[in-house]
Motif scaffolding. Sequence first.
Motif, PDB file in Angstrom:
ATOM      1  N   VAL A  75       0.841  -1.204   0.000  1.00  0.00           N
ATOM      2  CA  VAL A  75       0.000   0.000   0.000  1.00  0.00           C
ATOM      3  C   VAL A  75       0.872   1.248   0.000  1.00  0.00           C
ATOM      4  O   VAL A  75       0.611   2.208  -0.744  1.00  0.00           O
ATOM      5  N   ASN A  76       1.916   1.250   0.809  1.00  0.00           N
ATOM      6  CA  ASN A  76       2.813   2.411   0.837  1.00  0.00           C
ATOM      7  C   ASN A  76       3.526   2.586  -0.496  1.00  0.00           C
ATOM      8  O   ASN A  76       3.729   3.716  -0.952  1.00  0.00           O
ATOM      9  N   THR A  77       3.912   1.477  -1.151  1.00  0.00           N
ATOM     10  CA  THR A  77       4.537   1.565  -2.472  1.00  0.00           C
ATOM     11  C   THR A  77       3.570   2.191  -3.474  1.00  0.00           C
ATOM     12  O   THR A  77       3.954   3.037  -4.291  1.00  0.00           O
ATOM     13  N   LEU A  78       2.309   1.782  -3.414  1.00  0.00           N
ATOM     14  CA  LEU A  78       1.307   2.364  -4.309  1.00  0.00           C
ATOM     15  C   LEU A  78       1.114   3.854  -4.038  1.00  0.00           C
ATOM     16  O   LEU A  78       0.946   4.640  -4.972  1.00  0.00           O
ATOM     17  N   ARG A  79       1.145   4.236  -2.779  1.00  0.00           N
ATOM     18  CA  ARG A  79       0.991   5.661  -2.455  1.00  0.00           C
ATOM     19  C   ARG A  79       2.160   6.475  -2.993  1.00  0.00           C
ATOM     20  O   ARG A  79       1.979   7.586  -3.500  1.00  0.00           O
ATOM     21  N   VAL A  80       3.385   5.929  -2.903  1.00  0.00           N
ATOM     22  CA  VAL A  80       4.566   6.641  -3.411  1.00  0.00           C
ATOM     23  C   VAL A  80       4.486   6.774  -4.925  1.00  0.00           C
ATOM     24  O   VAL A  80       4.732   7.849  -5.486  1.00  0.00           O
ATOM     25  N   THR A  81       4.132   5.678  -5.619  1.00  0.00           N
ATOM     26  CA  THR A  81       4.035   5.752  -7.078  1.00  0.00           C
ATOM     27  C   THR A  81       2.892   6.670  -7.502  1.00  0.00           C
ATOM     28  O   THR A  81       2.987   7.346  -8.525  1.00  0.00           O
ATOM     29  N   GLN A  82       1.810   6.700  -6.715  1.00  0.00           N
ATOM     30  CA  GLN A  82       0.713   7.621  -7.025  1.00  0.00           C
ATOM     31  C   GLN A  82       1.189   9.064  -6.909  1.00  0.00           C
ATOM     32  O   GLN A  82       0.864   9.900  -7.749  1.00  0.00           O
ATOM     33  N   GLY A  83       1.965   9.349  -5.897  1.00  0.00           N
ATOM     34  CA  GLY A  83       2.493  10.703  -5.740  1.00  0.00           C
ATOM     35  C   GLY A  83       3.439  11.068  -6.867  1.00  0.00           C
ATOM     36  O   GLY A  83       3.403  12.197  -7.373  1.00  0.00           O
ATOM     37  N   ALA A  84       4.289  10.116  -7.300  1.00  0.00           N
ATOM     38  CA  ALA A  84       5.202  10.384  -8.414  1.00  0.00           C
ATOM     39  C   ALA A  84       4.425  10.632  -9.700  1.00  0.00           C
ATOM     40  O   ALA A  84       4.759  11.536 -10.482  1.00  0.00           O
ATOM     41  N   LEU A  85       3.387   9.840  -9.940  1.00  0.00           N
ATOM     42  CA  LEU A  85       2.571  10.022 -11.138  1.00  0.00           C
ATOM     43  C   LEU A  85       1.850  11.364 -11.098  1.00  0.00           C
ATOM     44  O   LEU A  85       1.774  12.066 -12.116  1.00  0.00           O
ATOM     45  N   ALA A  86       1.340  11.747  -9.933  1.00  0.00           N
ATOM     46  CA  ALA A  86       0.671  13.042  -9.817  1.00  0.00           C
ATOM     47  C   ALA A  86       1.639  14.176 -10.090  1.00  0.00           C
ATOM     48  O   ALA A  86       1.278  15.181 -10.720  1.00  0.00           O
ATOM     49  N   GLY A  87       2.899  14.030  -9.665  1.00  0.00           N
ATOM     50  CA  GLY A  87       3.908  15.051  -9.954  1.00  0.00           C
ATOM     51  C   GLY A  87       4.201  15.160 -11.436  1.00  0.00           C
ATOM     52  O   GLY A  87       4.341  16.260 -11.979  1.00  0.00           O
ATOM     53  N   GLU A  88       4.280  14.004 -12.130  1.00  0.00           N
ATOM     54  CA  GLU A  88       4.518  14.030 -13.580  1.00  0.00           C
ATOM     55  C   GLU A  88       3.351  14.671 -14.320  1.00  0.00           C
ATOM     56  O   GLU A  88       3.547  15.426 -15.271  1.00  0.00           O
TER      57      GLU A  88
END
Length: 148
Positions: A75-88
């Motif tokens: 879940v934490n990995t998904l949250r980090v990747t979600q944040g990276a995608l939102a930044g892109e």
Amino acid sequence: MNALIQKIGSVLVMVVCASALTACASSFNPRTDETSPIAARVQALVDANREYPRWADFPKTDQPAPTPTAIAAEVNTLRVTQGALAGEVARIDWTLPGDSAAFAEALRARVAATAVAPATQQTQAEIDEYLRRARERGRAPPPITRRQ
């Protein structure tokens, strides 16, 4: 007096529903027709598979169930990747660069350069005329007179 009628009516409805359900219960235990030539084979198959499926027949998985810490890590990995995608996505310039009229003209030129199928160029009147001719061809011929 009305309460008595309602009570009797509700009891009557319950009795009718209970009798209807009792009558339907026999359909849940079907029997094989004894006069059928394959009755013995059908009954043997039913008896052989009466307890199927069993939990023992299902394939066992080789992987153990994930632990709560492993699920939390995913879940934490998904949250980090979600944040990276939102930044892109935030860095993307969603507006047209330059003149929008020039962009539209360039797009029209690209569309005009693409070959179009002849059927696409037909107008609605041409399509209606084609359908009318097809209906005329599909109409049955007049009957032949049998008298001479």
